[in-house]
Write an enzyme that holds these catalytic residues in place. Sequence first.
Site, PDB file in Angstrom:
ATOM      1  N   CYS A  90       0.837  -1.214   0.000  1.00 22.09           N
ATOM      2  CA  CYS A  90       0.000   0.000   0.000  1.00 22.09           C
ATOM      3  C   CYS A  90       0.867   1.257   0.000  1.00 22.09           C
ATOM      4  CB  CYS A  90      -0.899   0.045   1.235  1.00 22.09           C
ATOM      5  SG  CYS A  90      -2.144  -1.254   1.336  1.00 22.09           S
ATOM      6  N   ASP A  91       0.291   2.333  -0.509  1.00 17.60           N
ATOM      7  CA  ASP A  91       0.951   3.634  -0.407  1.00 17.60           C
ATOM      8  C   ASP A  91      -0.115   4.716  -0.457  1.00 17.60           C
ATOM      9  OD1 ASP A  91       3.828   4.912  -0.542  1.00 17.60           O
ATOM     10  OD2 ASP A  91       2.519   6.147  -1.796  1.00 17.60           O
ATOM     11  N   SER A  92       0.036   5.748   0.364  1.00 14.45           N
ATOM     12  CA  SER A  92      -0.960   6.822   0.437  1.00 14.45           C
ATOM     13  C   SER A  92      -0.365   8.163   0.033  1.00 14.45           C
ATOM     14  CB  SER A  92      -1.524   6.931   1.862  1.00 14.45           C
ATOM     15  OG  SER A  92      -2.222   5.750   2.220  1.00 14.45           O
TER      16      SER A  92
END
Length: 223
Positions: A90-92
Site C-alpha cells: 500500500c501507499d498513500s
Amino acid sequence: MPESPLSFVLGSSSPARLTTLRRAGIDPFVLVSDVDEDAVVAQALQAYGELAPDDLALLLARAKCEAVSSALLAGDGIEDAPESALVLGCDSVLELDGQMHGKPADAAEAVERWRQMRGRSGVLHTGHWLIDDRADDAGGTGATLGAVASTTVHFAKLTDEEIDAYVATGEPLRVAGAFTLDGLGGPFVTGIEGDPSNVIGLSLPLLRELLAEVGVAWAQVTS
C-alpha cells in the site's frame, strides 16, 4: 474444526495499517520492502511523464508489493516467513489543489502543509496492490492486481498555535498527508466523504474486492 486462515503478508511498516487489519480479523506477517521510492518515481516520470496523485499511489504500492513478493519467493532467509501467501502493498498520497503530498520531510514542512490544509479539503488516495503467491495446490492463481481508494477529508480551521503544538508531537512527520484520523490528528478532521479505513491507510472494502477477484472470500483470511 474451522480451517486456518490463509497466510497473508503486509508489505508495509505502517502501524496503522497493521492495526486496521488486525481489528478486522486478519493477522498478517509483516515484511517491509526496501524499495527506493524516489528512484521508482523518477523512472516512471521519465517513462510516462507527470503522474496523477492516484497513479503515483498505485505505482508505489505495486513496487512495494512486488519487492516483498520477490523477497519471499527468493527465500532470503526471512525468519518465519510463509511460503505460500497473499501479499499486499500500500501507499498513500494526499492531493491538495492538484498537488500531491506524502510524509513531510521535517517539522517546518509539516507546519507549512497544515497552514495550507486548515479550513480546506483534500483527497487521500491509497494505492493497493495484491499478489497471489499461494502454491498451485493451495488454490493459487499467480494473479497480480491493484486499485486505488480515494476519500475526501475536510480539515478544521486550526490556529497557528494548534498547528505548532500538533507538529511538535511528531505524529505528522510519520504519516502521509501529515495527519491521522485515528490518532492525535483526529480532532482536526471535521468530516470525510468515503471509506474511513482508507484514511487510516488501508481500505478494507477495497481489499475485500481485490481478494474476491482472486477467488478468496473474506472469511478465508480472517480468524
